[in-house]
Design an enzyme around this catalytic site. Structure first.
Site, PDB file in Angstrom:
ATOM      1  N   CYS B 386      15.696   0.885  -9.960  1.00 24.75           N
ATOM      2  CA  CYS B 386      15.977   0.994  -8.537  1.00 24.75           C
ATOM      3  C   CYS B 386      14.771   1.641  -7.908  1.00 24.75           C
ATOM      4  O   CYS B 386      13.938   2.193  -8.590  1.00 24.75           O
ATOM      5  CB  CYS B 386      17.200   1.856  -8.261  1.00 24.75           C
ATOM      6  SG  CYS B 386      16.936   3.582  -8.620  1.00 24.75           S
ATOM      7  N   GLU B 761      15.611  -4.845  -8.566  1.00 26.23           N
ATOM      8  CA  GLU B 761      16.432  -3.651  -8.681  1.00 26.23           C
ATOM      9  C   GLU B 761      17.711  -3.723  -7.867  1.00 26.23           C
ATOM     10  O   GLU B 761      18.623  -2.934  -8.077  1.00 26.23           O
ATOM     11  CB  GLU B 761      15.567  -2.464  -8.286  1.00 26.23           C
ATOM     12  CG  GLU B 761      14.267  -2.548  -9.098  1.00 26.23           C
ATOM     13  CD  GLU B 761      13.332  -1.394  -8.927  1.00 26.23           C
ATOM     14  OE1 GLU B 761      13.190  -0.961  -7.787  1.00 26.23           O
ATOM     15  OE2 GLU B 761      12.768  -0.942  -9.927  1.00 26.23           O
TER      16      GLU B 761
END
Lengths: 287, 807
Positions: B386, B761
């Site tokens: 992420c 992500e």
């Protein structure tokens, strides 16, 4: 994750293997599929000076079903157990359980002998062998003897096998024709040990349970033959009350550790659910 | 007669395999045949092996270290401790977060499995034996493993090395275990919104400590050439250029004498961004011994000593009107950073981009405050699949929205729709200071609802609940919805740097005489497929087929400077640099074509793979012809050759988004959950390679499943790490992984040269709340508002038990 140093032996015959074990008494481990032993060695929790690899010993690899007895050589792999139609006919719980052990790659190498002899309470086959009332054949320099699966396990990794003995085969009385069977296992993922698992073998005649044997995996430091749980079913119609009595009896003998699978209380609870589901599945399968 | 028909425009586009083509990954030929070249495949003559002695304790004083027995073992070359590194001033190293981290434990150990001594031996087996022979005498100290107790008056002092340094990298420290306080937004305004609100909700939402757990663990080979003074470092580095600069700064070896090479990398997910003691120790050992040193960690070392992710305790508060219009957000985070602050965030943002936590919603006023604390746990805090702290932010807001919906007795979808930022509001300035570039949330959500027949699912759930109450089933059905907004592509140099290095990225292109090309980038693929997709960007820009373009990354001696690959930044930043470098090539090509066609440049137009004279397409020069001409024609006013380099400083971040819907069946008797279906709609702007996007989404969702349903790196009260092997740490196999249904809308980024936003992500950011919301939704009608992850079997069962549902 690197093991200490050791000497590796690869005998061709049982006598040679037994001789090696006697020569290095206390310092030698028997290596079969290695799926329990090798990781233990890599973690240096097992530090054998000698490894005796039994995979070249042809006399340990047979499967025989005759005269009411099943005999399985210790070096028979889980994959070979699954492949045997004779076994699937005579004692289908063996295939059912084998299919719940890890994944195909592991089953191609892991052996029945290693699974039952290692004494790891997480292994699946010991409880099944207790449910089936199997005998383990042990071979040492003093000759051969047999020990009941129900008497074999003393504590985690401690068994009735003497350090100088090799478990050579397993003998199982062929269960009654038309028996019902089930192995119910809850696990977090493929390759994991059971949170709890239950093996059930039972027979039904005219709607009444005429025989029942129940054993549990990974809810104590040994596999558990739940004699009282099985007895709670015999003579009943396997209705909710009987099942509930068996579940209670099974839960009463568990003593699981709290671990990543959950606290002790939860694993005891799951053991009961597995027993319940195994009884119901076995009942459905019983002719 | 043999008449050759010229290829049609469609055929020419097809041949390029440019943007939008599901071109097969060129990397896979070697990966699927076991021919990758990873760090551990590197074997150099005379190479020695390093291995660590690690702390068995979470917190202890080192009273003595005795190396004698280890050094006496034949084949052991050296045993390094902090005492050996002190004269070089290398016993501590700077972290990416402005803290320092012990390379080898200096007088104290602060987490279990911390590096205490580095053994160098002729092979790995001897090194491992020698590790057992190093005798370390410890005095155990009380361990601190509960972040909530870190700033208690009587909390143990962890960092003796900085105990008098009450001014941290991000301002004053309030306590000896305090790292920083950081805040953004309008606290008074948010508090007032809460005080004035018709409806408020508050919840402590913990995002547990997890680990990226790439299949390849971290490692390196360091080789000091004493003749030319050059240090070469091969390693699992997601940011090789930054590693070179940092290595130069801390070793004082001039930067031109350090060459950092990232070979094939077997997954990174943020775990390979930082600098680890193994790299420093290997380099030092090579400098001292003059021979190459290899260090490769094992799985347990990777899970317990290299960078973890998350460990955020987030207290969210939402204010709303009775009819569901959100009027304010207030959030405080207690951030557990472990023993050293080794988070990988842009330097000015100690909590990353957590202030994207207003999510997809038009929230008029908001505040976030974050306090980071030290504990006796491994350092880290990386962006695990992420952007920086974005998955934590998305999890917090997407849970809070569901909690608010329950309180309002409103469908969570309706509440989302009611508060979404509207399409016409973009570019949208959020209350916490971001400028969202583009989005169309209502369209995406509606497409998702229609695709899964959301109303039919809710109807089925109502029937399931009634059947459960009648005792006809022991399973409960849960429906989880999430609509996330990511912020990726760090980032604009004006506000994004790491240790002073601006977070631009780069691409350098050389066109060969015969019309093929090589492009080098400042990024490094760890499985993302850069060699495939960046060639596609270029193919569309310069009209050379993707298969004729070689991509090279990861060698600091040859690649242009860049900040590497993490935080979904490669496509937004390096992808943009690639397009811009391609445009420079094209600009020069246009001048060459004009010369060759004897027309003015302005009379030419670009068409797929060539320049043609406007109104006379028969008169054209293909890129292949132009390339050759650039090498063999003396063109007045033009240098020979056809090369370009572009350093791209993005004007803004990009804001991918998506709508995810998950259906889960929960067995209340065992706590076992079954993800029946999972639908993921992603909008990542312009789609470069749909097949690779789909693969990225599958992988990210599988990691989301792992986190939501099982991953947990926890510590007991004396500092023993739990779940530090793959026996316990949940990596789903194909058996545990549901079928992922993917979909998309396309809302290009207005400021990116090709409109792409980055996608790798998103599925992790959106997947975790969708799964968590589904499990909690299964029990919502029984009064459950929240339960902490992971939703593994026993925790789900415990939830069912606490609601009185278990038999």
């Amino acid at each position: 994750m690197i093991p200490g140093s050791f000497d590796y032996h690869r005998p061709r015959t049982l006598n040679e293997a037994v001789g090696l074990l006697a020569d290095h008494a206390g310092d030698a481990f028997v290596l079969a599929g290695g799926h329990s032993l090798i990781p233990m060695m890599k973690l240096r929790m097992a530090t054998p000076e000698h490894l005796i690899d039994i995979q070249d010993i042809g006399e340990l690899t047979g499967i025989d079903v005759s005269n009411g007895t099943i005999e399985i050589g210790a070096a028979v792999t889980q994959a070979a157990l699954i492949a045997s139609d004779a076994l699937a006919d005579a004692c289908p719980i063996l295939r059912e359980t084998s299919l719940q052990i890890a994944d195909p790659q592991i089953r191609n190498v892991g052996t029945i002998g290693g699974n039952v002899a290692n004494g790891d309470p997480g292994n699946d086959m010991p409880a099944v062998m207790q449910a089936l009332d199997a005998d383990y054949m042990l071979h040492g320099s003093g000759g051969q003897r047999s020990v009941k699966a129900r008497d074999f396990y003393e504590a985690a990794y401690f068994t009735a096998r003497d350090e100088s003995e090799i478990l050579t085969s397993i003998r199982i009385p062929v269960p009654a024709q038309g028996h019902g069977h089930s192995y119910q296992k809850q696990k977090r993922k493929i390759g994991d040990y059971a949170t709890a698992a239950a093996a059930v073998i039972l027979s039904v005649s005219d709607g009444k349970c005429t025989g029942a044997s129940i054993a549990l995996t990974n809810v104590a430091d040994t596999p558990l033959w739940a004699e009282a749980a099985g007895n709670a079913l015999i003579g009943t119609d396997l209705g909710p009350n009987a099942v509930s009595a068996a579940v209670d009896a099974a839960r009463a003998i568990t003593d699981p550790a709290s671990d990543g699978r959950g606290p002790s209380e939860y694993r005891t609870h799951v053991a009961g659910i597995m027993v319940k589901r195994a009884i119901e599945a076995a009942h459905e399968r019983a002719a | 007669m043999n008449v050759q028909t010229p290829p049609s425009a469609e055929e020419r586009v097809e041949k390029l395999q440019g943007l939008g083509s599901s071109r097969k990954r060129v990397e896979d030929a070697r990966f699927t045949q076991g021919k990758g070249n990873y760090v551990d495949d590197i074997k150099l003559p005379g190479m020695l092996f390093g291995d660590f002695v690690r702390s068995p304790y979470g917190h202890a004083r080192i009273k003595s270290i005795n190396k004698d027995a280890a050094l006496a073992l034949p084949g052991v070359v050296a045993v390094l401790t902090a005492e050996d590194l002190k004269p070089l001033n290398l016993h501590y190293m700077p972290t990416l977060a402005g803290d320092v981290q012990a390379v080898l434990a200096d007088e104290k150990v602060l987490f279990q499995n911390q590096e205490v001594a580095f053994v160098v031996a002729e092979d790995r087996y001897i090194a491992a034996d020698a590790v057992d022979l190093v005798e370390v005498d410890y005095e155990e100290l009380p361990a601190l493993t509960d972040a909530f107790k870190a700033m208690d008056a009587d909390a143990p002092l962890l960092r003796e090395d900085i105990k008098d340094k009450m001014e941290g990298a991000h301002g004053p420290r309030k306590h000896h275990n305090h790292i920083f306080h950081w805040e953004e937004g309008d606290e008074a305004g948010a508090s007032k919104a809460l005080a004035d609100a018709e409806v408020t909700v508050e919840e402590l939402i913990t995002y547990q400590r997890v680990h990226p757990c790439p299949l390849e663990t971290c490692g390196c080979v360091a080789s000091m050439d004493k003749i030319n003074g050059k240090l070469t470092l091969w390693g699992t580095f997601q940011a090789p250029h930054a590693v070179r600069t940092v290595a130069s700064l801390i070793t004082n070896i001039p930067e031109h004498n350090i060459r950092v090479i990232s070979p094939d990398i077997g997954g990174g997910f943020g775990n390979k961004v930082g600098v680890y003691p193994g790299y420093i120790c290997s380099a030092v050992a090579s400098i001292v011994t003059g021979v190459p040193i290899k260090w490769v960690e094992d799985r347990i070392e990777n899970l317990t000593a290299t960078a973890f992710a998350r460990d955020y305790h987030m207290t969210g508060k939402l204010a709303a009107t009775k009819d569901g219009k959100i009027t304010g957000l207030h959030c405080h985070v207690l951030a557990d950073h472990g023993a050293f602050d080794a988070c990988a965030d842009p330097t000015k943002f100690p909590a990353g981009f957590f202030h994207i936590c207003t999510g997809s919603y038009d929230i008029p006023v908001a505040y976030v405050g974050v306090d980071g604390v030290y504990t006796n746990k491994a350092p880290g805090g990386v962006a695990y699949r992420c952007s920086f702290r974005v998955t934590e932010a998305a999890y917090m807001i997407e849970r809070m929205i569901d909690i608010l919906a329950l309180k309002l007795e409103m469908d969570p979808v309706e509440l989302r729709m009611k508060n979404f930022i509207r399409k016409e509001q973009f570019p949208y300035a959020s209350a916490l200071g971001w400028e969202y570039d583009s989005g169309d949330y209502h369209t995406a959500m509606q497409k998702a609802l229609d695709s899964v027949s959301h109303q039919a699912l809710r109807d089925e759930q109502a029937q399931n609940r009634a059947a459960f109450d009648r005792g006809e089933t022991r399973k409960l059905m849960g429906i989880g919805v999430a609509h996330f907004t990511e912020i990726v592509g760090a980032g604009p140099v004006k506000n994004c740097d790491i240790l002073g290095l601006g977070m631009f990225d780069s691409c350098e292109i050389r066109i060969h005489p015969t019309g093929s090309a090589i492009a080098r980038l400042g990024t490094i693929s760890q499985g993302q497929g850069h060699a495939t997709t960046f060639a596609q960007i270029l193919a569309s820009e310069i009209g050379i087929p993707a298969e004729d373009i070689t991509l090279e990354e990861g060698d600091t001696d040859t690649a242009p400077y860049g900040l590497g690959t993490y935080g979904s930044r490669s496509t937004p930043v390096a992808g943009a640099a690639t397009a811009m470098a391609g445009r420079k090539i094209r600009a020069k090509a246009q001048m060459i074509a004009a010369y060759l066609l004897e027309v003015h440049e302005d009379d030419l137009e670009w068409d797929i793979d060539r320049f043609q004279v406007k109104g006379n397409p028969e008169a054209h020069k293909t890129m292949k012809e132009i390339a050759f001409a650039s090498y063999n024609q003396a063109i007045p006013g033009l240098e020979p050759g056809l090369e370009a380099v572009s350093y791209y400083d993005p004007p803004n971040m990009t804001y991918p988004f998506g709508a995810y819907i998950c259906v889960v069946d929960v067995d209340v008797d065992t706590g076992v959950t079954d993800v029946r279906s999972f639908y993921a709609l992603d909008d990542c702007g312009t789609r470069i390679n749909p097949m690779i996007i789909e693969g990225q989404v599958h992988g990210g969702l599988t990691e989301a499943l792992a986190i939501a349903m099982g991953q947990d790196i926890s510590y007991d009260e004396i500092g023993n790490v739990q779940g530090g092997s793959l026996m316990d740490f949940f990596l789903p196999t194909a058996v545990e992984t549901p079928v992922w249904q993917t979909d998309h809308t396309t809302t290009p980024s207005p400021h990116h040269p090709i409109g792409a936003k980055g996608v790798g992500e998103s599925p992790n950011v959106g997947g975790v709340p969708a799964l968590s919301n589904a499990v909690i939704d299964a029990f919502a009608h029984k009064g459950l508002t929240h339960s902490q992850m992971p939703h593994d079997h026993w925790r789900v069962w415990k939830t069912a038990q606490s609601l009185g549902l278990t038999g």
